[in-house]
Design an enzyme around this catalytic site. Structure first.
Site: not given
Ligand code: ASP
Length: 342
Positions: A15, A92, A280
């Site tokens: 992102t 992610d 956990c």
């Molecule tokens: N789906 C995106 C990724 O992990 C989310 C992000 O960039 O934070 O590439």
């Protein structure tokens, strides 16, 4: 202003690298060659920033070990020329990449900081600019003549963590990561404060070395009430399987039912490494504390202590990939290699 510090910014995707195309309304890849033009604040940092973009930036859900090797190769190739590296990466799977790199980059004495964002860099309320600017600033920090950070870190929402101690905990909040079993390495407030007592240091003279072999014949099994015998058997009989991260309850507890115990025993006899990691978010495995973990301890299940699942699965890939650890998987897994466990 004279630039004494050279930083290489490596863009892998995610992102953070997106901007809105105002005509179409769609998110499109940011042109990192024009970084300084788009983020003029970066000029205030006393460093020279070069950029390296992956040919095909990816959503980090598509990350795999071959990408980790590519990132490690970029760092290897440019290690002497740059004082620090900042990797822009989707959030992610950032904790997995950070963990894998921490093992792959042996005797690292320079900062390698991963960062990303929850909102694209071109968004009005973006967290991308702060994350990017501060990650770069951290990579430039010195402690005397030495880099202040000499390990793989993950910077997100005002905090720098040891990457192999992190887990993504929120798909919504800017504070997307946590490191429940290890303190932050730095915090950004009015001052950028490094917690000197908690950073990683190497006290021998061995030179930087990049390990590129990872063995992906591994699996993660999160146990749950209702896990049935067929499912367990199916997993333990996967052809070629070499290691399983067994996510157990609480302090490392699992069912004491005969079929469960016998199957795990059989798998260990077959040579599959079973690693006990707690499901956990914080705390540690303490095998033998309860009756429900005594059997696991007796059959030589490996103690994952306070390691995260992300650091455990990548550590298994790394150890299995290297002949020098052959025959001593348990010994090496149970000792801290890059500060990933106590
Ligand atoms: N789906 C995106 C990724 O992990 C989310 C992000 O960039 O934070 O590439």
């Amino acid at each position: 202003m004279e630039c004494k510090t050279n930083i290489l910014l490596i863009y892998t995707g995610g992102t953070i690298g997106m901007v809105k195309d105002y005509k179409s309304g769609a998110l499109v890849a940011f042109n990192f060659d024009e970084l300084l033009k788009n983020i003029p604040e970066l000029r205030q940092l006393k460093c020279k920033i070069d950029t390296f973009s992956f040919e095909k930036p990816i959503d980090s859900s598509n990350m795999n070990p071959s990408h980790w090797v590519s990132i490690a190769e970029v760092i290897e190739e440019h290690y002497d020329k740059y004082d620090g590296f900042v990797i822009l990466h989707g959030s992610d799977t950032m904790s997995y990449t950070g963990s894998a790199l921490s093992y792959m980059l042996e005797n690292l004495r320079k900062p390698v900081i991963l960062t990303g964002s929850q909102l694209p860099i071109g968004d009005l309320r973006t967290d991308a600019k702060e994350n990017l600017i501060t990650a770069i600033e951290i990579a430039t920090l010195k402690e005397g003549d030495e880099p202040a950070i000499q390990e793989v870190g993950l910077y997100f929402e005002y905090k720098l963590y040891r990457a192999n101690r992190t887990t993504k905990i929120s798909a919504e909040h800017f504070e997307a990561f946590t490191s429940l079993n290890y303190p932050e390495l730095a915090e950004s407030g009015v001052h950028l404060k490094i917690n000197k007592d908690d950073v990683f240091r190497i006290f021998h003279g061995d030179s930087f070395n990049v390990h590129k072999k990872l063995d992906d014949n591994v699996a993660i099994l999160k146990i749950f009430p209702g896990l049935n015998h067929n499912v367990l058997k199916g997993i333990l009989e996967i052809p070629g399987l070499k290691a399983i991260i067994l996510e157990t309850y609480g302090a490392g507890n699992a069912s004491t039912e005969e079929w469960f115990v016998n199957d795990v025993k059989k798998a260990i006899k077959k040579g599959i490494h079973i690693i006990n990691v707690t499901q956990c978010s914080g705390g540690s495995v303490s095998m033998g504390k309860y009756e429900t973990s005594q059997e696991l301890q007796e059959m030589q299940v490996i103690n994952g202590k306070d390691i995260t699942t992300e650091a455990a699965i990548t550590k298994a890939m790394y150890i299995l990939g290297h002949d020098k650890y052959h025959g001593e998987f348990k010994k090496y897994f149970e000792s801290s290699m890059r500060g990933e466990m106590h």
